[in-house]
Enzyme design. Structure first.
Site, mmCIF file in Angstrom:
data_model
loop_
_atom_site.group_PDB
_atom_site.id
_atom_site.type_symbol
_atom_site.label_atom_id
_atom_site.label_comp_id
_atom_site.label_asym_id
_atom_site.label_seq_id
_atom_site.Cartn_x
_atom_site.Cartn_y
_atom_site.Cartn_z
ATOM 1 N N GLY A 26 0.785 -1.055 0.059
ATOM 2 C CA GLY A 26 -0.097 0.010 0.045
ATOM 3 C C GLY A 26 0.836 1.161 0.007
ATOM 4 O O GLY A 26 1.783 1.251 0.756
ATOM 5 N N GLY A 44 -0.248 4.762 0.127
ATOM 6 C CA GLY A 44 -0.812 6.043 0.463
ATOM 7 C C GLY A 44 0.171 6.648 1.064
ATOM 8 O O GLY A 44 1.505 6.293 1.049
ATOM 9 N N ALA A 45 -0.073 8.051 1.583
ATOM 10 C CA ALA A 45 0.928 8.948 2.066
ATOM 11 C C ALA A 45 1.743 8.484 3.380
ATOM 12 O O ALA A 45 2.975 8.387 3.382
ATOM 13 C CB ALA A 45 0.243 10.340 2.710
ATOM 14 N N TRP A 46 1.065 7.782 4.266
ATOM 15 C CA TRP A 46 1.790 7.181 5.525
ATOM 16 C C TRP A 46 2.650 6.133 5.204
ATOM 17 O O TRP A 46 3.828 5.759 5.526
ATOM 18 C CB TRP A 46 1.174 6.988 6.649
ATOM 19 C CG TRP A 46 1.497 6.604 8.169
ATOM 20 C CD1 TRP A 46 0.909 5.854 8.899
ATOM 21 C CD2 TRP A 46 2.721 6.969 8.518
ATOM 22 N NE1 TRP A 46 1.641 5.780 10.025
ATOM 23 C CE2 TRP A 46 2.757 6.462 9.844
ATOM 24 C CE3 TRP A 46 3.914 7.774 8.112
ATOM 25 C CZ2 TRP A 46 4.031 6.478 10.693
ATOM 26 C CZ3 TRP A 46 4.945 7.859 9.047
ATOM 27 C CH2 TRP A 46 5.053 7.105 10.121
ATOM 28 N N GLY A 47 1.893 5.196 4.182
ATOM 29 C CA GLY A 47 2.750 3.857 3.864
ATOM 30 C C GLY A 47 3.887 4.182 3.092
ATOM 31 O O GLY A 47 5.103 3.667 3.299
ATOM 32 N N LYS A 71 -5.575 2.855 10.637
ATOM 33 C CA LYS A 71 -6.265 3.344 11.593
ATOM 34 C C LYS A 71 -7.826 3.315 11.043
ATOM 35 O O LYS A 71 -8.155 4.172 10.268
ATOM 36 C CB LYS A 71 -5.813 4.956 11.718
ATOM 37 C CG LYS A 71 -4.550 4.882 12.535
ATOM 38 C CD LYS A 71 -4.146 6.321 12.722
ATOM 39 C CE LYS A 71 -2.652 6.382 13.468
ATOM 40 N NZ LYS A 71 -2.242 7.900 13.514
ATOM 41 N N ALA A 118 2.256 12.407 7.732
ATOM 42 C CA ALA A 118 3.078 11.715 7.126
ATOM 43 C C ALA A 118 4.247 12.979 6.453
ATOM 44 O O ALA A 118 5.438 12.447 6.540
ATOM 45 C CB ALA A 118 2.494 11.156 6.024
ATOM 46 N N LYS A 129 -10.307 8.641 16.971
ATOM 47 C CA LYS A 129 -10.060 10.024 16.724
ATOM 48 C C LYS A 129 -10.368 10.468 15.381
ATOM 49 O O LYS A 129 -10.764 11.576 15.169
ATOM 50 C CB LYS A 129 -8.578 10.372 17.042
ATOM 51 C CG LYS A 129 -7.594 9.655 16.170
ATOM 52 C CD LYS A 129 -7.061 10.138 14.922
ATOM 53 C CE LYS A 129 -6.114 9.286 14.291
ATOM 54 N NZ LYS A 129 -5.718 10.040 12.982
ATOM 55 N N ASN A 133 -8.955 13.633 7.860
ATOM 56 C CA ASN A 133 -10.254 13.596 8.252
ATOM 57 C C ASN A 133 -10.848 14.890 8.392
ATOM 58 O O ASN A 133 -12.059 15.465 8.155
ATOM 59 C CB ASN A 133 -10.545 12.896 9.447
ATOM 60 C CG ASN A 133 -10.113 11.182 8.905
ATOM 61 O OD1 ASN A 133 -11.082 10.535 8.483
ATOM 62 N ND2 ASN A 133 -9.037 10.626 9.035
#
Length: 465
Positions: free
Chosen positions: A52, A54-57, A200, A239, A289, A352
């Site tokens: 994956g 995405g930004a954090w991955g 998350k 990230a 959160k 979010n």
């Protein structure tokens, strides 16, 4: 086997993004220590795979590449993402501007003979693809933050079949499906891999009794990998800021055998990793959160960034989160710090909260779904649905202390109720979130916290560790 992989080469000088020298004794010592734990012999590299992008991955894989990519005989780092996702013309034009504003990035692309394709992409003479630009260090969900070049594999079997460490960078909504596919490639394995999940989000399981299912549990069910070998890493992190070396911290949670050495391996001067044994509860807090961050974004937009209104919302949403943690954990006090820190950073700059703002301003709409171009998956939407459905179950009823009647826990969570009606069943417009703040009959949020602290509301069945 058909796949698409590209090796990394910058002249063999131990540089990853053209500026960072990773060949240092401390890094090599940490590699040797973790290799011994995995029983790796000379000539057999430790294989780390991000699943994956995405930004954090992508940032997580890039940080490892920056730190350890110079030791190619000892560690191999690669990342998987699906092929075929095209980059639209507007994004290609913006990417070209980013490249030309960063001299070190421009020079790197020129050295790699990769600059011309971005010129052609800007002019509309060529279609760029997300996996193609990721090899050059550009994440589609985070164009403004160039990363180091990475080895990208688009064939999932090729990426994971011999992996020692798998980093789950998928959204929670995709985790089960992808790891069910991965499990087919691991049937012949002798050694058991270690999986670190960054996801998350949660799912609700209502039968045979209401309970939360987290990404690590999804992975366990899909692959049969024991929970001892599955960990969660999370914290109050943005990230792009982490990759730009803003000081940050995170926790890696899971079995002691793996979490302590992995915390040491992942720790960097600007990214401090602590360890904790409470895996599932921390994982759930990471999803909780996101729920209230969406509402915070709505309130900010609807009140023209009123600090007073946002503080009122913060008081109510934190009281609901505290109430929910008392339902989930026998010792919820231990979660207060990590939960509030993660909530705080998400409200400041998370996707979010951004999503809630854009919805309230009418710049995006619910028909666009919860996967937004340039941002990726908005995890809070599915989490709203999951938490609402769980806390609506009569089997979880609690005694209302003043009315002396049994109620579903969700009845004491008015913000969660409004978000469900706005995002899921679509009975209310975004302005409905303000009703939860301006209701004259609404109780002081302190009372909700007192209910949680004074009465036996803990429901151990919700989290089956």
């Amino acid at each position: 086997m058909v796949g698409a992989a590209e090796g990394l080469s910058d002249g063999g000088n131990g540089l990853t993004n053209g500026a960072i020298n990773v060949a240092n004794g401390v890094s090599e010592e940490k590699i040797d220590e973790i290799r011994r734990l995995f029983g790796k012999s000379d000539g057999d590299p430790l294989r780390i795979v991000g699943v994956g992008a995405g930004a954090w991955g992508s940032v997580f894989a890039a940080m490892l590449q920056d730190a350890y990519g110079g030791f190619r005989d000892k560690v191999q780092i690669r990342i998987w993402r699906r092929a075929g996702r095209s980059v639209d013309r507007a994004t290609a034009e913006h990417l070209f501007e980013v490249i030309n504003s960063r001299e070190e990035v421009l020079r790197r692309l020129l050295r790699r003979c990769a600059y011309l394709k971005y010129v052609e992409g800007r002019l509309g003479d060529r279609i760029l693809y997300a996996d193609e630009i990721l090899k050059d260090g550009f994440c589609l969900n985070m164009i403004d933050t160039p990363l180091c070049p990475m080895k990208v594999v688009t064939n999932l079997q090729e990426a994971v079949w011999d992996a020692d460490v798998v980093i789950n960078g998928l959204p929670s909504t995709e985790t089960r499906e992808v790891f069910e596919e991965i499990s087919r490639y691991w049937k012949e394995r002798i050694s058991v891999p270690v999986i670190i999940s960054l996801a998350k989000g949660i799912e609700a399981e209502l039968e045979p009794e209401p309970r939360i299912v987290t990404p690590t549990q999804m992975i366990n069910r899909a692959t049969g990998i024991p929970m001892e070998n599955i960990l969660y890493l999370g914290g109050p992190n943005i990230a792009s800021e982490i990759y730009n070396k803003e000081y940050a911290n995170a926790r890696i949670c899971g079995a002691e055998k793996w979490r302590k050495p992995l915390a040491k391996f992942l720790r960097q001067p600007h990214f401090i990793v602590w360890d904790n044994g409470d895996l599932v509860t921390h994982e759930v807090m990471g999803g909780l959160k996101n729920v209230y961050a969406i509402g915070a974004g709505m309130v900010a937009a609807l009140t023209n960034e009123s600090a007073t209104s946002k503080s009122v919302y913060f008081a109510h949403c934190t009281s609901e989160m505290i109430f929910i943690t008392h339902l989930l954990a026998e010792e919820p006090e231990r979660l207060a710090g990590p939960l509030l820190a993660d909530t705080y950073v998400t409200l400041l700059k998370g996707r979010n909260a951004w999503y809630g703002q854009k919805l309230a301003k009418g710049e995006i709409n619910l028909e666009m779904g919860d996967s937004i171009k340039g941002k990726g998956m908005i995890q809070g939407v599915s989490a709203v649905k999951a938490f609402y459905e769980l806390l609506s179950q009569s089997r979880l009823n609690i005694m209302h202390p003043s009315e002396k009647t049994h109620i579903a826990p969700v009845e004491l969570c008015p913000i969660l109720q409004k978000l469900y009606k706005i995002l899921i069943v679509r009975e209310l417009a975004c302005e409905g979130i303000l009703q939860a703040l301006r209701d004259e009959t609404m109780n002081d949020p302190r009372e909700r916290i007192e209910i949680a602290q004074r009465h036996a509301i803990y429901r151990p069945s919700l989290l089956m560790n």
